[in-house]
Scaffold this active site. Sequence first.
Site, mmCIF file in Angstrom:
data_model
loop_
_atom_site.group_PDB
_atom_site.id
_atom_site.type_symbol
_atom_site.label_atom_id
_atom_site.label_comp_id
_atom_site.label_asym_id
_atom_site.label_seq_id
_atom_site.Cartn_x
_atom_site.Cartn_y
_atom_site.Cartn_z
ATOM 1 C CD GLU A 4 -24.570 3.594 -5.641
ATOM 2 O OE1 GLU A 4 -23.414 3.582 -6.118
ATOM 3 O OE2 GLU A 4 -25.569 3.977 -6.284
ATOM 4 C CG ASP A 33 -31.437 -1.890 -10.453
ATOM 5 O OD1 ASP A 33 -30.993 -1.182 -9.526
ATOM 6 O OD2 ASP A 33 -31.972 -1.416 -11.471
#
Length: 410
Positions: free
Chosen positions: A275, A356
């Site tokens: 996040e 990611d």
Amino acid sequence: MQYFFLAAYILVIAAGYFLKYLNLRHLERHGAEIPEEFAGQIDGGLLEKTRDYTVENTRFGFLESAFSHLLTLVFLFGGLMRFYNRLILSMADSFILSGLLFFLFLSYASTFFSIPFDLYSTFRIENRYGFSTITPRIWMTDQLKSLFLSTLLMGIILSVGFYLVQAATETWWLWVWGFVLIFGIFMMYISPYVIEPLFNKYTPIDDPGLEEGIRKLMDKVGIKVSRIFKMDASKRSRHTNAYFTGIGRVKRIILYDTLLTKLNEPEILAVLAHEAGHWKKRHLLKGIFLSQIISFVGIYLAYRFAQADMLTDLFKIEPPSFFAKIVILGFLFSIVSFPLNPLFNLLSRYFEREADNFACRITNHPEGMASSLIKLAKDNLSNLHPHPWYAAFYYSHPPVVERVRRIRSL
């Protein structure tokens, strides 16, 4: 021309149903296969449950969308909008009040017709697969709160918007666009303090070690977070999640209480690092920028089309109200935007891969990210075998198996 729009809408519906059909067939063929990335983490029983959950949700979605499309066709092509337009205009002489009634009543009708589907999904499907924990009382309270908030917020946006249309007949499109942008940013600031607490209880996380680990991670990333909260998501569902809310100095980290019981500390930190990657890569700002370009163009086109009566003449609407023109434009936008969905989702999946990469680099622990995705997929009964076309068209995130494989390759 009216029949052309009807045919185009039916074609869009058929294309969407075809993609869902392909997804179901693909799941039937491969649903029993355990991906290499999930070997030892999932068994045949859980795969079968995952397949059944996906199939049932998809079939129910067929029914719900068919009903929604039927209502749209009846309203626009069955003459109902002509009656509705005359009725609303006869109820008020004020342009602003007529606009409020026009769109608020449509919103109430949409909410009313969605209630049976929401009830069945929540208390039958979600309950059958062990997700739903919500009580009828909480569900009803949520509905009333949502109705109140939607009425209040729509009332503000519509009232100001129609005032600007009336006050600046030549430049209202620019003023409306600016107002919606500013109001949206304002809501992002106040939502963590005003809106979100109406539905959930937020308390400081009760694990000092985890909180310290999160703050160290955020310091390493260079993000200042005001508070770290646990949300009582379990009173409604057993689904798991974590997210950032607010912007600027009011940024908060929110962890579902269900997430805290399912993941260990390295996995939680990996999820939050992902996040944080969205923030550091400015994905939110890029998304706002792109959406505002589309909004700017859309509102300008609405201004141009609203100057003439071509659309209302096409649907034989008398008198040719501004509000009916906006509804027709919204309908046409749903047709035009359908083939653009894969492009927007392609961009979204690119952002997810960037996040990611960032998480794996900042934690130096790709396996923590991979194992968290595996656990979340298992707990949420995520489809491990989506059809490639369906995923390309509808998935905002890369399919979880592909995502785990890629992370482990890092």
